[in-house]
Design an enzyme around this catalytic site. Structure first.
Site, PDB file in Angstrom:
ATOM      1  N   CYS A  74      -0.755  -0.245  13.608  1.00 36.76           N
ATOM      2  CA  CYS A  74      -0.909  -1.456  14.350  1.00 36.76           C
ATOM      3  C   CYS A  74      -0.556  -1.174  15.695  1.00 36.76           C
ATOM      4  O   CYS A  74      -0.801  -2.341  16.758  1.00 36.76           O
ATOM      5  CB  CYS A  74      -0.435  -2.479  13.699  1.00 36.76           C
ATOM      6  SG  CYS A  74       1.277  -2.067  12.997  1.00 36.76           S
ATOM      7  N   LYS A 119       3.850  -6.860  -3.825  1.00 41.96           N
ATOM      8  CA  LYS A 119       2.357  -6.295  -4.225  1.00 41.96           C
ATOM      9  C   LYS A 119       1.861  -5.356  -3.203  1.00 41.96           C
ATOM     10  O   LYS A 119       1.773  -5.702  -1.914  1.00 41.96           O
ATOM     11  CB  LYS A 119       1.415  -7.406  -4.201  1.00 41.96           C
ATOM     12  CG  LYS A 119      -0.278  -7.152  -4.868  1.00 41.96           C
ATOM     13  CD  LYS A 119      -1.166  -7.906  -4.249  1.00 41.96           C
ATOM     14  CE  LYS A 119      -1.544  -7.457  -2.834  1.00 41.96           C
ATOM     15  NZ  LYS A 119      -2.214  -6.017  -2.838  1.00 41.96           N
TER      16      LYS A 119
END
Ligand code: ADP
Length: 473
Positions: free
Chosen positions: A276, A166
């Protein structure tokens, strides 16, 4: 969506927009739990033949996917810039990085060696084999919309697992382009499935509770990662979590000053700070503080924000207006508490920026512990500079975070570099280097930055189960 080897459309669709212009660039099927279940069932059925196919066959499929991705690099990069916003040059780099995972794991697929272990008993033999875990569920973010997919799909398929993915709701078109490649490369029906949706929660719930899913791999925020890990815990599903970071960037007074300022400015503003591994706290030793701030700021003021399709642009838009809001809030809070503004400090307005989500590249110094930016991940184009005096102080300050993903150290003193490398509690450390990432190197965080590693031999191990055979002979 791509389920069981076929492209599937739903009646309900959602809109994808260009974050630089606000223009609609596509409509995508809006899947729900029922499509997730179909995809999981397809992956479950395909597992028996894919997991027992030869590693050489799996490797060939991944190698073909690599070739196709390289062939389509310009098209994929253009799509990525329009859908995600990063400058075209950065998008080209990302497509190469994404393709590297396909190639690396196509090679590694053939090297899942077992072991024999001597037993204390003369009549016993130990044999260890590594076998694929089963059906994998993957959830990926929007900031690296192609490489975060191949970093999961390639090792999963190499190991012999099947997968349901997903993608983030902001970047489904990049995901569709990757699955087109997998389809054309000859990935058999059901082995890799794509479910697009504008509502991640029901699909995430299905991934965590469906007994057919043996492993959940997630890249995204720490808050969502923790929730998914909790939801997957009752069945003790394996989880890999690639979560947030709050990287320190430490510049000692013996660093090459230009190299350090250049490195810091490049990595801080990479992907408009939406990475990140982006430095969130730049610690500079006091003796060189003023000269560092000056050199760094001179570089930052030259950076042009705008539409990434314009070759002179190095700072793209933020993902949405909420991201602009968050960055503004951190900067205002810092200024109120005594930070000094050297450039930027505001959302960009005016014709070129009117329909996009732009924030000016910003430099703050005199940042201190009481400010939000000192603790919270920024995910935006703001450099927060903090002075320090001694080695021990900076190591303590750097480690004082619940995150532990990336850290950077600039020094020309070898023993200081080695000591800092050992003392910092982060999974990835750049020493005089801003790009310690590669398909061949383990990527991942300590503490609340995650669980497990991606890329490298470790990245393949995340999709394998260890099986011991004890034979009486
Ligand atoms: P970011 O703040 O970087 O967007 P998120 O963690 O919100 O990070 O999103 C990363 C991925 O996680 C996206 O694919 C998003 O759709 C998905 N996601 C967000 N919330 C949930 C949830 N509750 N369950 C499952 N997936 C989620």
């Amino acid at each position: 969506m791509y389920i069981n080897g076929e492209w599937v459309k739903t009646q309900r669709e959602f809109r994808v927009t260009n974050p630089a212009t606000g223009e609609a660039i596509g409509m995508v099927s809006d899947g729900d739990k029922s499509q997730a279940i179909l995809a999981i069932n397809a992956a479950h059925t395909a597992f028996s033949s894919w997991s027992t196919a030869s590693a050489y066959m799996r490797a060939e499929v991944l190698q073909r996917a690599y070739d196709l991705m390289i062939e389509r690099k310009p098209m994929l990069a253009d799509l990525m810039t329009r859908e995600q916003g990063k400058p075209l040059k950065a998008a080209l780099n990302e497509v190469q990085y994404a393709a590297d995972f396909l190639r690396w794991f196509s090679e590694e697929a053939k090297r899942v060696y077992g072991e024999t272990i001597p037993s204390a008993r003369a009549d016993q033999r130990f044999i260890v084999r590594y076998q694929p875990l089963g059906v994998v569920a993957a959830i990926t973010p929007w900031n690296y919309p192609i490489s975060m997919i191949t970093r999961k799909v390639a090792p999963a398929l190499a190991a012999g697992c099947t997968i349901v993915l997903k993608p983030a709701e902001a970047t489904p078109l990049c995901a569709i382009a990757v699955f087109n490649i997998l389809h054309e490369a000859g990935v058999p029906a059901g082995v890799a499935n794509l479910v697009t949706t504008s509502e991640p929660v029901p699909i995430g719930d299905e991934f965590c509770t469906n007994i057919k899913i043996k492993k959940l791999t997630f890249t995204g925020s720490t808050a969502v990662g923790k929730k998914l890990a909790q939801d997957a815990a009752p069945q003790l599903k394996r989880v890999s979590m690639e979560l947030g970071g709050h990287a320190p960037f430490i510049v000692f007074d013996d660093a090459d000053p230009l190299h350090a300022a250049k490195g810091a400015s490049l990595v801080k503003f990479l992907n408009t700070g939406q990475a990140c591994i982006s430095p969130n706290r730049i610690f500079v030793q006091r003796a060189i503080l003023d000269s560092f701030v000056q050199t760094f700021t001179e570089r930052v003021v030259k950076m042009k924000a705008g539409n990434g399709l314009d070759p002179s642009v190095s700072i793209g838009p933020l993902v949405n207006s909420a991201a602009v809001e968050k960055v503004s809030c951190q900067v205002e809070d810092a200024l109120k508490k005594g930070a000094i503004l050297h450039s930027g400090g505001k959302a960009l307005s005016g014709d070129a920026y009117a329909s996009g989500n732009f924030y000016a590249p910003t430099v703050l110094s005199n940042v201190s512990e009481d400010m939000l930016i000192y603790r919270e991940e920024t995910f935006g184009p703001v450099a927060a500079i903090i002075p320090f005096d001694a080695y021990d102080d900076v190591i303590e300050m750097a480690n004082n975070t619940h995150y532990g993903l990336a850290a950077y150290v600039y020094t020309q003193n070898l023993s200081r570099a080695v000591r800092a490398f050992e003392a910092l509690n982060f999974g990835i450390i750049g020493i005089n280097d801003i790009n310690p990432t590669s398909a061949a190197a383990p990527f991942g965080g300590m503490n609340e930055s995650g669980l497990g590693r991606e890329g490298a031999r470790e990245g393949l191990g995340e999709y394998l189960e260890t099986k011991l055979g004890g034979f009486s002979v």
